[in-house]
Design a protein around this motif. Structure first.
Motif, PDB file in Angstrom:
ATOM      1  N   ALA A 180      -5.136  -0.841  10.249  1.00  0.00           N
ATOM      2  CA  ALA A 180      -4.686  -1.039   8.875  1.00  0.00           C
ATOM      3  C   ALA A 180      -5.706  -1.832   8.067  1.00  0.00           C
ATOM      4  O   ALA A 180      -6.073  -1.458   6.949  1.00  0.00           O
ATOM      5  CB  ALA A 180      -3.328  -1.748   8.862  1.00  0.00           C
ATOM      6  N   SER A 191      -4.948   1.503   6.248  1.00  0.00           N
ATOM      7  CA  SER A 191      -4.352   1.276   4.931  1.00  0.00           C
ATOM      8  C   SER A 191      -5.363   1.556   3.833  1.00  0.00           C
ATOM      9  O   SER A 191      -6.356   0.828   3.697  1.00  0.00           O
ATOM     10  CB  SER A 191      -3.849  -0.173   4.809  1.00  0.00           C
ATOM     11  N   GLY A 235      -1.324   4.784   2.633  1.00  0.00           N
ATOM     12  CA  GLY A 235      -1.868   4.604   3.972  1.00  0.00           C
ATOM     13  C   GLY A 235      -2.205   5.957   4.545  1.00  0.00           C
ATOM     14  O   GLY A 235      -1.926   7.003   3.928  1.00  0.00           O
ATOM     15  N   GLY A 267       1.617   3.445   2.810  1.00  0.00           N
ATOM     16  CA  GLY A 267       1.106   2.303   3.560  1.00  0.00           C
ATOM     17  C   GLY A 267       1.047   2.564   5.055  1.00  0.00           C
ATOM     18  O   GLY A 267       1.483   3.608   5.560  1.00  0.00           O
ATOM     19  N   SER A 268       0.507   1.580   5.794  1.00  0.00           N
ATOM     20  CA  SER A 268       0.385   1.726   7.242  1.00  0.00           C
ATOM     21  C   SER A 268       1.725   1.623   7.949  1.00  0.00           C
ATOM     22  O   SER A 268       1.851   2.060   9.096  1.00  0.00           O
ATOM     23  CB  SER A 268      -0.575   0.663   7.793  1.00  0.00           C
TER      24      SER A 268
END
Length: 500
Positions: A246, A274, A286, A125-126
């Protein structure tokens, strides 16, 4: 540590709905069972509990992808047992990740050639991507300060107060001061001019957001680049920019190709995005990409050889699944530029349809902008009788998960509802949501004014403390509670005896 208390022995156990078929004893809730059970029973117990979760497709609070094609689902299941960090054992998976990094770098106009030259990595993920980018900025700033013989113990980052909580986590975990530009009513993103004013010699970067979580709006990265370039020349500093893309990183290139926010701007040194949002992959992936190799300090890259060969790694975690990276590559080659563009255009069209329907109710003010992430953020024009929080709660009766929240400082007095439009949100769902909002609003119109409810709470307290006349209080409480209970009986599917 989780602390729990129970008042009865039965509270400590989970009861199997299908006990007569699979099991005859209760399961301990917080301890591993002593014995085994049939696989069918274990599946049924877990599945039954999960039915009480919300429907992901109706979770309009989330930016995260909730639907993918069956072929991609199959790829995910076939690769779910691959640990990405085993690069020597899974060299093709590593190759697919590198291809994704280069595809994203080209999408963001990084100064790279046609060969594999981009600097970046897949992340969980971010949040992890932001941690890595922030660490790179901190180390580069510290190295420069040390070389100049200046203090290097008080780094800071300038952001807007609308940043996602992962920025606060980075600042706290890695001891960096977070200097936030406050919001104001009608302007819910970072003001570039105010941000540049807050920059000082200890600023390791200014973080701009391409797609605010609150309203979906893109911050003006180009203006920020211009103002910061001017300040750098005046002061002799070289403060860089990081773009938190993101949400918007997989939207802007397809819908607003002329918008300059990425590596076309000289001060933008790194970008995160993301894959599990508008990259159209399930949760867990991400990406972070740097402008050049010089922007990622070599001291942050670790080299390991105990998995079979020399492997450079720059991630906060070690083991992680390969399936989301493989799914990202599938989406890139399956959809191509044309496919992503069509999906994003469709999302924006559904957002426009929803915005029109909400506007026609006459009850709400739209806060989200036309240029940005496909979402609709809206507030009540008149919240004297009921709040957006009551609307959010009432919509759950129809299965909708629509978040309500207040804005960050200095706009805390603004309360908002937000609907995120994803690929699996159709025209018909938009029309149904508007219809259900209208139903909820009509029902709430019959609710006694909030002032009456407040009066009821005050008089109950006074009654217990003996500070008022009992006959008068009983009348006030009785009338108010009767109105409230009558309302809840009409709109609730549950028994209200406990409430009333």
């Amino acid at each position: 540590m989780v602390v729990t208390t129970t008042t009865a022995a039965s509270d400590e156990h989970l009861h199997c709905t299908f006990a007569s078929r699979y099991a005859r004893t209760s399961l301990p809730r917080f301890k591993i069972p002593d014995g085994s059970m049939p696989k069918e029973a274990a599946y049924q117990i877990v599945n039954d509990e999960l039915m009480l979760d919300g429907n992901p497709r109706l979770n309009l609070a989330s930016f995260v992808t909730t639907w993918m094609e069956p072929e991609c689902d199959k790829l995910i299941m076939e690769s779910i047992n691959k640990n990405y960090v085993d690069m020597d054992e899974y060299p093709v998976t590593t190759e697919l990740q590198n291809r994704c990094v280069n595809m994203i770098a080209h999408l963001f106009h990084a100064p790279v050639g046609d060969e594999e030259t981009a600097i970046g990595v897949g992340t969980v993920g971010s949040s992890e991507a932001i941690m890595l980018a922030g660490l790179a900025f901190k180390r580069k700033w510290q190295a420069k300060r040390k070389a100049e013989g200046k203090p290097y113990d008080k780094p800071n980052i300038v952001t807007g107060a609308n940043v996602q909580v992962c920025w606060e986590k980075f600042a706290r975990y890695f001891e960096v001061e977070l200097k936030e530009v406050k919001l104001r009513e009608g302007y819910y993103v970072m003001d570039p001019a105010q941000a540049v004013e807050m920059v000082d010699e200890n600023t390791i970067c200014v973080a701009a957001i391409l797609g605010s979580t609150l309203t979906g709006e893109f911050e003006d990265v180009k203006l920020l680049n211009e103002l910061l370039t001017k300040k750098n020349k005046e002061t002799g500093w070289d403060t860089p920019i990081h773009v938190d893309a993101a949400s918007g990183g997989f939207i802007a290139p397809f819908l607003y190709p002329e918008l300059e926010w990425d590596f076309r701007l000289p001060l933008v040194k790194s970008i995160n995005v993301s894959g599990h949002k508008y990259g159209l992959v399930y949760a867990g992936v991400g990406w972070v990409v740097w402008r050049s190799k010089d922007d990622l300090p070599e001291e942050l890259v670790f080299h390991i050889n105990y998995l079979g060969s020399d492997q450079p790694t720059f991630t906060l975690n070690f083991s992680k699944g390969s399936c989301q990276i493989i799914a990202q590559y599938y989406q890139f080659i399956r959809l191509g530029f044309e496919g992503y563009k069509n999906i994003m255009e469709n999302c924006m069209e559904n957002a426009r349809l929803l915005k029109e329907g909400i506007t026609k109710t006459g009850r709400f003010e739209i806060l989200s902008k036309d240029v940005g992430v496909p979402l609709v953020a809206f507030s009540l024009k008149d919240d004297s009788k009921y709040t957006v929080f009551q609307i959010s709660e009432s919509l759950r009766r129809f299965g909708w998960i629509v978040p309500a929240y207040t804005m960050p400082p200095n706009a805390e007095h603004i309360a908002v509802l937000r609907v995120v439009i994803r690929e699996d949100f159709s025209h018909s769902l938009a029309e149904r949501l508007v219809s259900d909002i209208e139903k909820v609003v009509r029902e709430l119109d019959e609710l006694p004014p909030r002032s009456s409810v407040k009066t009821a709470h005050v008089t109950v307290d006074d009654l217990h403390r003996g500070k008022a006349e009992r006959p008068h209080l009983k009348k006030t409480i009785s009338e108010t509670e009767r109105d409230i209970c009558s309302y809840w009986r009409r709109i609730s599917d549950k028994k209200t005896s406990g409430v009333c």
